[in-house]
Scaffold this motif. Structure first.
Motif, PDB file in Angstrom:
ATOM      1  N   VAL A  97       0.882  -1.172   0.089  1.00  0.00           N
ATOM      2  CA  VAL A  97       0.033  -0.150   0.066  1.00  0.00           C
ATOM      3  C   VAL A  97       1.077   1.407   0.017  1.00  0.00           C
ATOM      4  CG1 VAL A  97      -1.776   1.374   1.536  1.00  0.00           C
ATOM      5  CG2 VAL A  97      -1.908  -1.164   1.315  1.00  0.00           C
TER       6      VAL A  97
ATOM      7  N   ASP B 124      -4.009   5.557  -5.035  1.00  0.00           N
ATOM      8  CA  ASP B 124      -4.733   5.939  -4.175  1.00  0.00           C
ATOM      9  C   ASP B 124      -4.357   4.912  -2.979  1.00  0.00           C
ATOM     10  OD1 ASP B 124      -7.008   5.174  -2.352  1.00  0.00           O
ATOM     11  OD2 ASP B 124      -7.786   7.134  -3.183  1.00  0.00           O
TER      12      ASP B 124
ATOM     13  N   ASP C 203      -5.881   3.954  -0.359  1.00  0.00           N
ATOM     14  CA  ASP C 203      -6.980   3.218   0.333  1.00  0.00           C
ATOM     15  C   ASP C 203      -7.525   2.032  -0.793  1.00  0.00           C
ATOM     16  OD1 ASP C 203      -6.865   4.356   2.816  1.00  0.00           O
ATOM     17  OD2 ASP C 203      -8.286   6.166   1.988  1.00  0.00           O
TER      18      ASP C 203
ATOM     19  N   GLY D 139      -5.099  -0.806  -0.820  1.00  0.00           N
ATOM     20  CA  GLY D 139      -5.325  -1.730   0.178  1.00  0.00           C
ATOM     21  C   GLY D 139      -6.706  -2.514  -0.100  1.00  0.00           C
ATOM     22  N   ARG D 140      -7.763  -1.887  -0.475  1.00  0.00           N
ATOM     23  CA  ARG D 140      -8.995  -2.651  -0.688  1.00  0.00           C
ATOM     24  C   ARG D 140      -8.873  -3.557  -2.004  1.00  0.00           C
ATOM     25  NH1 ARG D 140     -11.154   2.548  -0.382  1.00  0.00           N
ATOM     26  NH2 ARG D 140     -11.170   2.573  -2.591  1.00  0.00           N
TER      27      ARG D 140
END
Length: 79
Positions: A8, A17, A19, A22-23
């Motif tokens: 990440v 990005d 986030d 991570g997703r």
């Protein structure tokens, strides 16, 4: 590399990005694509990294000078 936090961080450092990275890593959104790439690698004889498959015919294994890549691209009709 299996450390998600590090991936990440590297993704964010590269301008993605964090986030979203991570997703994605927490999901199996591209699992079928990864398995297909792994299968292709086995079929063509990839045994380590880095290995580059050029034109689905030529393997360039290991760190190589640019001339080796250029020759593989020419042979594959990609250059």
């Amino acid at each position: 590399m299996a450390d998600r936090d590090e991936l990440v961080r590297l993704g964010a450092e590269a301008g993605l990005d964090g986030d979203a990275v991570g997703r994605l890593l927490a999901s199996d959104a591209h699992a079928d694509d990864v398995r297909a790439d792994e299968d292709l690698g086995r079929r063509v004889g990839v045994t380590g990294v880095p290995t580059f498959l050029v034109g689905e015919r030529y393997l360039v294994v290991g760190a190589q000078p640019v001339e080796v890549f250029a020759d593989a691209l020419r042979r594959a009709g990609e250059l």
